[in-house]
Design a protein around this motif. Structure first.
Motif, PDB file in Angstrom:
ATOM      1  N   ASP A 234       0.834  -1.201   0.000  1.00 68.54           N
ATOM      2  CA  ASP A 234       0.000   0.000   0.000  1.00 68.54           C
ATOM      3  C   ASP A 234       0.873   1.259   0.000  1.00 68.54           C
ATOM      4  O   ASP A 234       2.103   1.173   0.100  1.00 68.54           O
ATOM      5  CB  ASP A 234      -0.998  -0.041   1.168  1.00 68.54           C
ATOM      6  CG  ASP A 234      -0.421   0.335   2.526  1.00 68.54           C
ATOM      7  OD1 ASP A 234       0.776   0.679   2.629  1.00 68.54           O
ATOM      8  OD2 ASP A 234      -1.179   0.292   3.514  1.00 68.54           O
ATOM      9  N   ALA A 285      -5.519   1.677  -0.198  1.00 68.94           N
ATOM     10  CA  ALA A 285      -4.653   2.680   0.424  1.00 68.94           C
ATOM     11  C   ALA A 285      -4.613   2.565   1.938  1.00 68.94           C
ATOM     12  O   ALA A 285      -3.805   3.254   2.588  1.00 68.94           O
ATOM     13  CB  ALA A 285      -5.107   4.083   0.019  1.00 68.94           C
ATOM     14  N   ALA A 332      -7.486   2.462  -4.691  1.00 65.46           N
ATOM     15  CA  ALA A 332      -7.160   3.043  -3.391  1.00 65.46           C
ATOM     16  C   ALA A 332      -8.304   2.963  -2.397  1.00 65.46           C
ATOM     17  O   ALA A 332      -8.078   2.840  -1.190  1.00 65.46           O
ATOM     18  CB  ALA A 332      -6.710   4.491  -3.566  1.00 65.46           C
TER      19      ALA A 332
END
Length: 500
Positions: A234, A285, A332
């Protein structure tokens, strides 16, 4: 007041288009999708004498003509591709120099591809290259290369202008294969691979801290064979690795996660009692991951990771006919798209399903029937729009094809309320419905109706509010809000029941 709210998102898919030219066989397509919706696809295709790496770029609505990336005269094979947030791409492959296989790269600057550059050293064979590109255009490439005794995992870092001298990532003394790599947004990387420990293959991982590779760590348990490692990283440097490992009877998907400091103990992700194969993993994310794999029963399965715990296993392909080699892309905010090949009883087709708000959609076909399609690959942009490439026979040769989707979720934050007029002599009521456009780049219009068939549309609006006048007090009403995409197609439907 009781509100009953439901929402049904949708992805509208384009018709497939051919990327490679007819007349010769093309194979092993790969695709990378930028956060802005542009994409780059690569594959290998025979020119009648050699296998040449080719590419096409996607501007969000159409594909460019294919171009050769590798030079003729020798075979260029097994291409991979990564892309940054502005649509600049890096392709990587291996090609013989007449004596050895060398890792080469070419960079797409938004207009054209660069002349190929050697990034592995001559003198011994290098192959099985992979690449990961961060949003700023920096990249990490990994591959396996013989040191004359064993195959060693090596890596090179691209700082936006030059490639670093290759560095050994795995330790000498034993063979290491099948490296995979991911990068964060700060110049760090995580690589995983399988390496022989003298008895069986184990999964190992190492972290690049921005300047050097740290000592590898063994992620899987010893004593049984582990293989097929994959990793996703990430933006903050958290990573999730998956692989398969034999438990003595079956192959089980296992995982370890890296929190920026340490790796967790390996844990089972797939169910025991049945073998699972070909795991893949994607991450959003916020360190939430999705793993996907093929079970021995022929079903594509998935599990989600919330940063600490894996969920139970969920079937995402339909029973009856086998689904093979699923792939996944996660953006994300956690929207994901999975693809796989599945027989229709006559030919193999490419199918897809998407994951949104903790739910998988029903699979749909995106390749055409009549010929076999295989080897799908997928990427996804910030708005949830996927791009898929695959190989399909045209009756004479295998052609690379592609399709893109427009993600049209139902409206977000759907609300309804009833209010009185300012003057007490007016006894009717006003029902107010409000919502939020979840993907402004994709959704340009809304239709509001009181029935799901939209036989009588109350309004068409680019706004996010509707007032329904002359309503009776204390009478329930249901409102349906349909999202309309930028291509004019119907999207997701959200509906809400107002019980004043």
């Amino acid at each position: 007041m009781v509100l009953i709210i439901k929402a049904y998102p949708q992805i509208n898919w384009s018709s497939p288009v051919d990327l490679s030219a007819p007349g010769q066989n093309a194979a092993v397509p790969q695709v990378a999708v930028s956060s802005n919706g542009t994409a780059a696809a690569v594959w290998q295709r025979s020119n009648g004498s050699n296998t040449i790496v080719q590419a096409s770029t996607f501007d969000g609505s159409s594909w460019s003509s294919s171009v050769d990336l590798s030079a003729p005269g020798q075979n260029g094979t097994d291409p991979q591709v990564g892309i940054d947030s502005s649509g600049r791409a890096i392709a990587i492959w291996h090609r013989s120099n007449g004596l050895n296989a060398i890792i080469q790269t070419s960079i797409f600057n938004g207009v054209s591809w660069s002349v190929p550059e050697d990034i592995s050293l001559p003198g011994n064979n290098a192959s099985n290259s992979q690449i990961a590109v961060d949003p700023n255009g920096n990249a990490m490439a990994v591959w396996q290369r013989s040191n004359g005794v064993n195959f060693i995992i090596q890596a090179s870092y691209y700082n936006g202008s030059t490639w670093s001298t290759p560095a050994d990532v795995s330790l000498p003394g034993a063979n290491a294969f099948d490296a995979q790599v991911g990068v964060d947004n700060t110049g760090k990387a995580v690589a995983v691979w399988r390496r022989f420990d003298g008895t069986s293959f184990v999964i190992q991982g190492a972290v690049y801290n921005g300047s050097t590779w740290l000592t590898p760590e063994t992620l899987s348990a010893t004593g049984q064979t582990s293989s097929a490692p994959q990793v996703a990283v990430d933006p903050s440097g958290n990573a999730v690795a998956v692989w398969i490992r034999s438990d003595g009877s079956n192959f089980i998907v296992q995982s370890s996660h890296y929190n920026g400091v340490t790796w967790s103990a390996a844990e089972n992700v797939s169910a025991s009692g049945i073998s699972s194969f070909s795991p893949q993993v994607g991450i959003d994310a916020n360190n939430n991951a999705i793993a996907i794999w093929q079970s021995a029963s022929g079903i594509a399965q998935a599990a989600t990771f919330d940063g600490s715990t894996w969920s139970s296993v969920e079937d995402i392909s339909e029973p009856g006919l086998s689904a093979f080699v699923p792939q996944i892309a996660v953006n994300a905010d956690g929207t994901a798209v999975a693809v796989w090949r599945r027989s229709d009883g006559v030919n193999t087709l490419i199918q897809t399903a998407f994951y949104y708000n903790s739910t998988w959609s029903t699979p749909v076909d995106i390749s055409e029937p009549g010929q076999n399609a295989s080897i799908p690959q997928v990427g996804i942009d910030t708005s949830g729009n996927p791009v898929v490439v695959w190989r399909r026979s045209d009756g004479s040769n295998n052609i690379i094809q592609a399709a893109y989707g427009i993600f049209l979720p139902a409206v977000a934050n759907l609300r309804a309320s009833q209010k009185s007029h300012l003057f007490p002599t007016q006894t009717d009521r006003i029902n107010t419905v409000t919502w939020v456009n979840p993907v402004p780049l994709n959704i340009v219009l809304f239709k509001v109706a009181r029935d799901i068939s939209f036989s009588e549309v109350l309004t068409e609006t680019t706004g996010t509010i509707y007032e329904d006048h002359n309503r009776l007090p204390n009478v329930s009403a249901t409102y349906y809000v349909l999202s309309i995409g930028r291509d004019g197609s119907d999207g997701g439907i959200g509906f809400i029941t107002l019980n004043p």
